[in-house]
Design an enzyme around this catalytic site. Sequence first.
Site, PDB file in Angstrom:
ATOM      1  N   LYS A   5       0.852  -1.187   0.000  1.00 37.73           N
ATOM      2  CA  LYS A   5       0.000   0.000   0.000  1.00 37.73           C
ATOM      3  C   LYS A   5       0.891   1.241   0.000  1.00 37.73           C
ATOM      4  O   LYS A   5       1.704   1.426   0.906  1.00 37.73           O
ATOM      5  CB  LYS A   5      -0.929   0.009   1.215  1.00 37.73           C
ATOM      6  CG  LYS A   5      -2.045  -1.019   1.126  1.00 37.73           C
ATOM      7  CD  LYS A   5      -2.862  -1.105   2.395  1.00 37.73           C
ATOM      8  CE  LYS A   5      -3.764   0.072   2.585  1.00 37.73           C
ATOM      9  NZ  LYS A   5      -4.707  -0.128   3.717  1.00 37.73           N
ATOM     10  N   GLU A  27       2.287  -0.196  16.564  1.00 42.18           N
ATOM     11  CA  GLU A  27       1.852  -1.136  15.533  1.00 42.18           C
ATOM     12  C   GLU A  27       2.174  -2.575  15.938  1.00 42.18           C
ATOM     13  O   GLU A  27       1.445  -3.503  15.597  1.00 42.18           O
ATOM     14  CB  GLU A  27       2.504  -0.799  14.193  1.00 42.18           C
ATOM     15  CG  GLU A  27       2.063   0.529  13.596  1.00 42.18           C
ATOM     16  CD  GLU A  27       0.670   0.492  12.977  1.00 42.18           C
ATOM     17  OE1 GLU A  27       0.031  -0.584  12.968  1.00 42.18           O
ATOM     18  OE2 GLU A  27       0.212   1.553  12.502  1.00 42.18           O
ATOM     19  N   GLU A  78      -7.501  -5.582  -0.367  1.00 38.17           N
ATOM     20  CA  GLU A  78      -8.476  -5.142   0.630  1.00 38.17           C
ATOM     21  C   GLU A  78      -9.910  -5.260   0.102  1.00 38.17           C
ATOM     22  O   GLU A  78     -10.716  -4.335   0.216  1.00 38.17           O
ATOM     23  CB  GLU A  78      -8.170  -3.699   1.044  1.00 38.17           C
ATOM     24  CG  GLU A  78      -8.434  -3.413   2.518  1.00 38.17           C
ATOM     25  CD  GLU A  78      -7.846  -2.090   2.973  1.00 38.17           C
ATOM     26  OE1 GLU A  78      -8.227  -1.049   2.424  1.00 38.17           O
ATOM     27  OE2 GLU A  78      -6.982  -2.108   3.865  1.00 38.17           O
ATOM     28  N   ASN A 107      -6.290  -2.179  10.195  1.00 40.08           N
ATOM     29  CA  ASN A 107      -6.588  -0.779  10.490  1.00 40.08           C
ATOM     30  C   ASN A 107      -7.194  -0.590  11.884  1.00 40.08           C
ATOM     31  O   ASN A 107      -7.818   0.445  12.155  1.00 40.08           O
ATOM     32  CB  ASN A 107      -7.546  -0.213   9.432  1.00 40.08           C
ATOM     33  CG  ASN A 107      -6.869  -0.038   8.098  1.00 40.08           C
ATOM     34  OD1 ASN A 107      -5.710   0.372   8.021  1.00 40.08           O
ATOM     35  ND2 ASN A 107      -7.572  -0.373   7.026  1.00 40.08           N
ATOM     36  N   HIS A 158      -7.163   2.748  13.618  1.00 37.64           N
ATOM     37  CA  HIS A 158      -6.775   3.755  12.641  1.00 37.64           C
ATOM     38  C   HIS A 158      -7.913   4.701  12.267  1.00 37.64           C
ATOM     39  O   HIS A 158      -7.654   5.817  11.814  1.00 37.64           O
ATOM     40  CB  HIS A 158      -6.226   3.079  11.385  1.00 37.64           C
ATOM     41  CG  HIS A 158      -4.851   2.517  11.557  1.00 37.64           C
ATOM     42  ND1 HIS A 158      -4.558   1.576  12.520  1.00 37.64           N
ATOM     43  CD2 HIS A 158      -3.688   2.760  10.900  1.00 37.64           C
ATOM     44  CE1 HIS A 158      -3.271   1.261  12.438  1.00 37.64           C
ATOM     45  NE2 HIS A 158      -2.724   1.973  11.467  1.00 37.64           N
ATOM     46  N   HIS A 185      -6.492   8.293  12.289  1.00 34.27           N
ATOM     47  CA  HIS A 185      -6.385   9.150  11.109  1.00 34.27           C
ATOM     48  C   HIS A 185      -7.142  10.456  11.308  1.00 34.27           C
ATOM     49  O   HIS A 185      -6.703  11.518  10.842  1.00 34.27           O
ATOM     50  CB  HIS A 185      -6.902   8.411   9.877  1.00 34.27           C
ATOM     51  CG  HIS A 185      -5.965   7.357   9.378  1.00 34.27           C
ATOM     52  ND1 HIS A 185      -6.321   6.422   8.435  1.00 34.27           N
ATOM     53  CD2 HIS A 185      -4.673   7.083   9.689  1.00 34.27           C
ATOM     54  CE1 HIS A 185      -5.310   5.625   8.191  1.00 34.27           C
ATOM     55  NE2 HIS A 185      -4.292   6.017   8.940  1.00 34.27           N
ATOM     56  N   HIS A 200       2.480   9.045  13.809  1.00 31.69           N
ATOM     57  CA  HIS A 200       1.442   8.101  13.426  1.00 31.69           C
ATOM     58  C   HIS A 200       1.226   7.029  14.489  1.00 31.69           C
ATOM     59  O   HIS A 200       0.081   6.715  14.851  1.00 31.69           O
ATOM     60  CB  HIS A 200       1.802   7.437  12.091  1.00 31.69           C
ATOM     61  CG  HIS A 200       0.807   6.414  11.655  1.00 31.69           C
ATOM     62  ND1 HIS A 200      -0.503   6.728  11.353  1.00 31.69           N
ATOM     63  CD2 HIS A 200       0.920   5.076  11.486  1.00 31.69           C
ATOM     64  CE1 HIS A 200      -1.153   5.629  11.013  1.00 31.69           C
ATOM     65  NE2 HIS A 200      -0.316   4.619  11.087  1.00 31.69           N
TER      66      HIS A 200
END
Length: 370
Positions: free
Chosen positions: A153, A195, A247, A256, A259, A263, A276
């Site tokens: 990605k 993560e 996906e 995700n 996320h 985000h 992040h």
Amino acid sequence: MPDQIVHVALGERSYDIAIVTGELANFSETLKSWLSRRGIQDVAGRSVLIVTDGHVCDQHAAAVGASLHLAGFQCEVAVLEPGEQTKSLSAASDLYDRLVAMQADRQTIVVAVGGGVIGDLAGFVAATYARGLPFVQVPTTLLAQVDSSVGGKVGINHRQGKNLIGAFHQPLGVFLDTAALVTLPVRDYRSGLAEVVKYGVILDGRFFEYLATHAAQLNLREPEALRYVVARSCRLKADIVEQDEFERTGLRAALNYGHTFAHAFEALSGYGELLHGEAVSIGMVYAARLAERLARIDQATAASQMALLAALGLPTRLPETIVLKPDEVLDRMRLDKKTVAGRLRFVLPTRLGHVELVENVAESDVLAVL
């Protein structure tokens, strides 16, 4: 410690993640082996654009460039400003200009040396220039090593949201040197651990327990613990990517977790205010609270996640300097890629080691958590 290989099986787009320690000077040998598998034996004069940033250009990118030069590659280096703001259309345009000036063709290799911003941007440029150039990831941050460099990605940010412009573009390979983590600032290092924790929550309860019992070793960056968590994280993500590369089935959406909140927090606070991984850490806390509110997990499960994040020095709430209105956060969430026909969907845990994509979550529940 011996080198480790995590193979990502995607048919003709398959590739290896080479996990090494202190081997950047030998990068070209691995690259030549990857090219050889594709029937390319002669690399003399083959052009390479190394994309990097000011934080790592003089050390890690220089080592990669020296290795390529000695092997006969013709290298140019593009040094970008560090930070999330660089993941932009203007930076991509500058790289297109650089490739045009190089007279790049479809044999030109783009090599990203840096963190997730560099990998995402360079990968997006590689995916879109001349309809696709070969691309190699050399991630130098923990966040990039365990997450953004794996899975293909790539993308850039739009002012209205993170990663809104992007593509799927699998690399020739990923060259992951854990020695690069020794010089990583502590805040950036901890950002990557968020993560790592995510993988334990969504895919592997035993891995979560390993992290909980080895938090001290990870805080000290002990090499053996680092090698294990990096390799295990890459394997867990590769397993998901192999089953849902583009996906389409919803399986990859599990990656995700946290996320959707993260985000929104990043975009509304201004990219760069939160790293992040910091946003993901806080986002996972909010996601767990939402799951608890929906009776999908108990309070003890949410508390275990928060305790591990705190033990690794990660934030579990927004800093006082960032004041966001719940309605604004909800509006930004509607831009999330998991949203369908205006209906919010969230990745939520049912236990440590398992999550599900939950549809039709009531906005009133989200607002209550916010």
